[in-house]
Design a protein around this motif. Structure first.
Motif, PDB file in Angstrom:
ATOM      1  N   ALA A  10       0.872   4.946  -1.340  1.00  0.00           N
ATOM      2  CA  ALA A  10       1.941   5.722  -0.693  1.00  0.00           C
ATOM      3  C   ALA A  10       2.082   5.301   0.762  1.00  0.00           C
ATOM      4  N   GLN A  13       7.219   2.714   3.980  1.00  0.00           N
ATOM      5  CA  GLN A  13       7.978   3.418   5.013  1.00  0.00           C
ATOM      6  C   GLN A  13       9.206   4.141   4.480  1.00  0.00           C
ATOM      7  N   ASP A  21       7.757  10.634   3.545  1.00  0.00           N
ATOM      8  CA  ASP A  21       6.888  10.414   2.387  1.00  0.00           C
ATOM      9  C   ASP A  21       7.657  10.683   1.102  1.00  0.00           C
ATOM     10  N   LYS A  22       7.965   9.633   0.358  1.00  0.00           N
ATOM     11  CA  LYS A  22       8.673   9.827  -0.902  1.00  0.00           C
ATOM     12  C   LYS A  22       7.860  10.689  -1.861  1.00  0.00           C
ATOM     13  N   LEU A  24       6.221  13.243  -1.435  1.00  0.00           N
ATOM     14  CA  LEU A  24       6.321  14.681  -1.196  1.00  0.00           C
ATOM     15  C   LEU A  24       7.695  15.245  -1.549  1.00  0.00           C
ATOM     16  N   LEU A  33       4.498  13.112  -6.048  1.00  0.00           N
ATOM     17  CA  LEU A  33       3.073  12.792  -5.976  1.00  0.00           C
ATOM     18  C   LEU A  33       2.265  13.621  -6.965  1.00  0.00           C
ATOM     19  N   ALA A  51      -2.365   6.018   2.324  1.00  0.00           N
ATOM     20  CA  ALA A  51      -1.236   6.454   3.142  1.00  0.00           C
ATOM     21  C   ALA A  51      -1.612   6.319   4.605  1.00  0.00           C
ATOM     22  N   ARG A  57      -1.153  16.036   6.012  1.00  0.00           N
ATOM     23  CA  ARG A  57       0.028  16.389   5.230  1.00  0.00           C
ATOM     24  C   ARG A  57      -0.220  16.296   3.730  1.00  0.00           C
ATOM     25  N   PHE A  58      -1.328  15.668   3.346  1.00  0.00           N
ATOM     26  CA  PHE A  58      -1.689  15.567   1.934  1.00  0.00           C
ATOM     27  C   PHE A  58      -2.870  16.465   1.574  1.00  0.00           C
ATOM     28  N   ASP A 101       5.842   6.710  -6.040  1.00  0.00           N
ATOM     29  CA  ASP A 101       7.250   7.038  -6.286  1.00  0.00           C
ATOM     30  C   ASP A 101       7.684   6.714  -7.709  1.00  0.00           C
TER      31      ASP A 101
END
Length: 210
Positions: A10, A13, A21-22, A24, A33, A51, A57-58, A101
């Motif tokens: 992940a 960009q 973040d795709k 999310l 994800l 990442a 954020r994860f 993704d």
């Protein structure tokens, strides 16, 4: 062969999605994800997420977050290297990578990759589909479409990969072909199992697919 570790890539960009973040993004009642984690977890041992940026954020996913060790966003091979270094610390022999993704990848991905690696001193296998699927990513000499973010990678070659990245090699297939990498072919009768979300239109298509 022992069960591979799993690494979700992940680190891109997401420029065609406007950045961020795709993984999310919401897809149905959960995130891209989360769907990838649920699909990969029964197939591998421990899992980690490659990442860059703030790992907090994860935090909801409970996975180790591995940043690229090579600066400048050199592509997915940097994420593979981060995963191999992490797996080496766990005493693992191999990892399987998937993209954050791509929510519909095969439920027998790892089994098929490992089967195709039979007899290899250094198991190195990329997923592929027959020519004619919608999104052409990397065409092999045999006319197959390779999906270079989906592969089986040997921990034993991590220093070789580090050196290759240091020499400026960023294209996955250049490095895998150097080491005699193989392809594991997955059917596309029910559509492209490696359909990935690059644009808002792709996200709408994925919504329709679920």
């Amino acid at each position: 062969m022992q069960t591979p570790m799993g690494v979700i890539l992940a680190g891109g960009q997401a420029t065609r999605m406007g950045g961020g973040d795709k993984g999310l993004l919401r897809l149905g009642d959960t995130t891209l994800l989360s769907r990838v984690v649920a699909r990969l977890s029964p197939q591998v041992g421990d899992m980690a997420l490659n990442a860059n940026g703030d790992p907090a954020r994860f935090s909801d996913y409970g996975l180790p977050v591995l940043p690229d060790s090579i600066d400048g966003f050199p592509g997915p091979l940097a994420g593979v290297l981060a995963g191999l270094d992490w797996a080496a610390e766990q005493g693992a022999e191999t990892i399987v990578t998937v993209a954050a993704d791509t929510p519909f990848f095969p439920t027998d991905l790892v089994t098929h990759l490992c089967k195709m690696a039979d007899g290899m001193a250094h198991p190195l296998v990329l997923a592929a589909t027959p020519r004619g699927t919608e999104k052409t990513k990397s065409m092999s000499r045999s006319g197959l479409i390779r999906h270079p973010t989906f592969g089986l990678w040997p921990v034993a070659l991590r220093d070789d990969l580090r050196a290759a990245l240091g020499d400026g090699i960023s294209k996955v297939v250049i490095w895998t072909e150097k080491h005699g990498g193989r392809e594991a072919v997955f059917p596309t009768d029910a559509g492209d199992p490696f359909f990935n979300v690059n644009t808002p239109e792709d996200l709408a298509t994925a919504e329709a697919m679920i």
